[in-house]
Design a protein around this motif. Structure first.
Motif, short mmCIF file in Angstrom:
data_model
loop_
_atom_site.label_atom_id
_atom_site.label_comp_id
_atom_site.label_asym_id
_atom_site.label_seq_id
_atom_site.Cartn_x
_atom_site.Cartn_y
_atom_site.Cartn_z
N SER A 49 0.83 -1.20 0.00
CA SER A 49 0.00 0.00 0.00
C SER A 49 0.86 1.25 0.00
O SER A 49 0.60 2.20 -0.73
N TYR A 510 -17.19 -4.64 1.08
CA TYR A 510 -16.34 -4.33 -0.06
C TYR A 510 -15.49 -3.09 0.29
O TYR A 510 -15.62 -2.51 1.36
N HIS A 511 -14.67 -2.70 -0.65
CA HIS A 511 -13.99 -1.41 -0.55
C HIS A 511 -15.05 -0.31 -0.49
O HIS A 511 -16.07 -0.38 -1.20
N GLN A 513 -15.33 2.50 -1.80
CA GLN A 513 -15.60 3.22 -3.04
C GLN A 513 -16.34 2.36 -4.07
O GLN A 513 -16.58 2.81 -5.20
N THR A 514 -16.72 1.14 -3.71
CA THR A 514 -17.45 0.29 -4.64
C THR A 514 -18.76 0.96 -5.05
O THR A 514 -19.51 1.44 -4.21
N PHE A 562 -6.77 -0.04 -2.94
CA PHE A 562 -8.02 -0.33 -3.64
C PHE A 562 -8.37 -1.81 -3.59
O PHE A 562 -9.11 -2.32 -4.43
N ARG A 563 -7.85 -2.47 -2.60
CA ARG A 563 -8.15 -3.88 -2.36
C ARG A 563 -9.66 -4.07 -2.23
O ARG A 563 -10.34 -3.35 -1.50
N LEU A 565 -12.03 -3.44 -4.27
CA LEU A 565 -12.88 -2.46 -4.95
C LEU A 565 -13.45 -3.13 -6.19
O LEU A 565 -12.82 -3.20 -7.25
#
Length: 640
Positions: A49, A510-511, A513-514, A562-563, A565
């Protein structure tokens, strides 16, 4: 399979394996247990990261505009991409195959034409040993048949009673595998006609058998008193590729083809795999081999991993019994730093197990003939997940612990034939339908799709299966240790974490930002692109209409900021399941299998819910292989 039926839902495991106490948030937030191997894994994750941020990564590497997250009669793909039909049910495979005529089908024709319900796709570059991305062989599984979508006058309710012997013979020929040669010309994939490699493998194809169960009394039948001359492969679901250029095809729900009530010495074994006198096919009334009252040992000849050499069309497929007998989903191979080979495979049913096989011998890159014998000698393991983030591999070896004569095992042959029962006795962890299991080629981590399990009660939850009534499934990430700089897929202990909880965003994990289009249900198969990004195929079954989203392909990163996502890339047509994702080595083509289009409630040959992919009057829906490419010829995953 009838749209309201699911062969993975029969739930035959009566294991009393104790449950683990768990708290879902602590499981999901844990990336590794602090200490030992897990601490190392955590350091690697944080380092990745930090490096990504230091490199100026402003956003995820997957930048395509998401495909429509809606059910439609046709397939849909992200903007800037093409989705081309490569081959369909009934299309010509061998040089002497006739043209497809849905009203004049025959077993002889089907045995030379592309089979039904395509599943796993293996891409084998040509020539052998190369990484050619525009010329190769596709080895494609054909899992099962939907007779009411194949033949006029049937419904999913009456097909078992009405299917004729002639139609059943066509169904037998529509199972198995197809081998085709393909080329990419001017940006389009084409089947090479009259290829010397072209081949159909069916339920009638002669098979060899190797390993501990070869020639055992429990594999002997009236037609084959030797137990060495098996015939056919069926319910070929997912699979995998070997480094020596062969394909492993997984026999999954073989139980559903057998009629008759189990009795005699094999009765308990048949019940453990779901043979209970309620077949989903008519075969048992037409062919003695599929009636356990007549041939009680015939089911023992299925449920194996079968090795196929697509580069030699005269080769005999081999059932590799050392890898165990159960309802295999996938067979993914990884070579360890010491040269030994590991194979991961799931047992796709509620409350079943994750397995691993490790060879005793080592791969010899200069001796393909020797490698073709590697999978006959090794140790079969089953997984036990601990709630502290450890995973222990339990060896299934005759004489070990309870695997002895006192518990009905007289040899290693009995252990592999009754691998499920052996795993029960060893205390393996019952999972929520463990399906595809694959290794990330970049990180070496192992991922397992747990599709769903609505039968799990609250008191049965544990750290690895944290949800009761798990309607949407989850993904588990397993981290082997490193030895001498190499990821060790032979180690007896890994660490693990829950990578993703599927379902609507308010139910899943989820991430953050999904997007609203990024949520999925029922993760099933997967593929990794050359960059190590995870692509997940889904199989909602009869829940597709209830969830209101199509099955299809989702993509995401597994490391860095962004894992998990998740982004939606490709949508199947109405009623279809997404199967078989396979990238070419250059990452510029993604092959996918559209399985059972039109398998909706009430849909039939005469009045299907879609006529994908032909959309011609009188033409039924046809399972198809699709090649997805970027319009500008670039790598899959970027924007238009």
């Amino acid at each position: 399979m009838a749209p309201d039926m699911d062969p993975e839902d029969i739930g035959v495991n009566a294991s009393a394996e104790p449950d683990f106490a768990s708290i879902i948030d602590s499981v999901l937030s844990r990336r590794a247990v602090l200490g030992g191997m897990a601490a190392t894994a955590l350091v690697r994750h944080v380092t990745f990261s930090a490096e990504a941020r230091a490199a100026g990564m402003a956003g995820p590497s997957l930048t395509f505009a998401e495909a429509p997250h809606t059910i439609a009669e046709n397939h849909q793909v992200a903007a800037g991409y093409d989705a081309q039909i490569v081959i369909r049910w009934g299309d010509k495979v061998t040089a002497d195959a006739p043209a497809f005529d849905p009203l004049r089908q025959s077993a002889a024709a089907q045995a030379r034409q592309f089979g039904y319900n395509n599943d796993h796709i293996g891409y084998c570059p040509l020539p052998l040993g190369s990484d050619h991305s525009e010329h190769g062989l596709l080895v494609i599984n054909h899992e099962y048949t939907d007779s009411w979508l194949m033949f006029p006058g049937l419904t999913d309710k009456d097909a078992v009673a009405k299917v004729t012997r002639e139609q059943a013979e066509i169904e037998l020929a529509a199972h198995g595998l197809s081998v085709i040669e393909v080329r990419k010309l001017a940006g389009n994939w084409r089947v090479v006609e009259n290829s010397v490699y072209a081949r159909r493998i069916t339920v009638e194809t002669p098979m060899a058998v190797s390993g501990p169960a070869a020639g055992h009394d429990r594999l002997k039948t009236t037609a084959d008193p030797s137990g060495l001359a098996l015939r056919g492969t069926l319910n070929n679901c997912a699979g995998g590729l070997t480094p020596w250029g062969t394909v492993l095809t997984a026999e999954e729900n073989f139980h559903q083809y057998f009629s008759g009530v189990p009795h005699g010495a094999e009765a308990a074994a048949h019940k453990r795999v779901g043979i209970v006198g309620k077949p989903e096919y008519s075969w048992g009334k037409h062919f003695d081999r599929f009636n356990v009252a007549t041939e009680p040992n015939e089911p023992n000849r299925f449920g194996w991993l079968v090795e196929v050499d697509p580069h030699d069309p005269r080769s005999v497929p081999v059932k590799r019994t050392a890898l165990g007998r159960f309802k295999h989903e996938a067979a993914n191979v990884v070579v360890n730093g010491n040269g030994r080979v590991s194979v991961y495979t799931g047992d796709d049913e509620r409350f079943e197990y994750l397995y691993r096989f490790v060879t005793h011998g080592k791969i010899d890159h200069g001796n393909r003939a020797a490698n073709l014998r590697l999978l006959d000698d090794g140790v079969l393991y089953v997984a036990k997940f601990h709630d502290d983030g450890r995973l222990t591999w339990l060896p299934l070896i005759f004489g070990n612990a309870l695997l002895n004569r006192d518990h009905g095992f007289n040899s290693q042959a009995d252990v592999v034939i009754d691998a499920r029962r052996a795993a029960d006795l060893m205390g393996a962890t019952p999972m929520d339908r463990p399906e595809d299991v694959e290794t990330n080629p970049v990180t070496g981590k192992v991922y397992m799709m747990c599709t769903n399990n609505t039968k799990r009660q609250a008191e049965q939850t544990n750290a690895a299966n944290p949800r009761a009534n798990n309607a949407h499934g989850h993904v588990i990430e397993m981290i082997p240790p490193r030895v001498d700089g190499h990821v060790d897929h032979t180690a007896l202990e890994y660490t693990w974490t829950v990578f993703l909880l599927a379902g609507p965003k308010d139910q899943g994990r989820y991430h953050p930002q999904t997007s609203p289009s990024g949520w999925m249900s029922a993760p099933d198969n997967m593929a990794f692109d050359p960059a190590g990004r995870l692509w997940i195929a889904t199989d909602q079954g009869s829940s597709q209409a209830e969830n209101g989203i199509p099955d299809g392909m989702y993509a995401m990163e597994t490391e860095g900021p962004f894992r998990a996502l998740s982004r939606f890339f490709y949508a199947c047509p109405r009623g279809a399941e997404m199967c078989g994702p396979m990238f070419t080595p250059d990452g510029k083509t993604l092959f996918v299998a559209v399985q059972h289009p039109g398998e909706d409630k009430g849909s039939t040959f005469d009045a299907p819910s879609t006529r994908f992919p032909d959309f011609q009057a009188g033409m039924p829906p046809r399972p198809s292989v699709v090649a997805i490419t970027k319009k500008d010829g670039g790598v899959i995953g970027s924007s238009a």
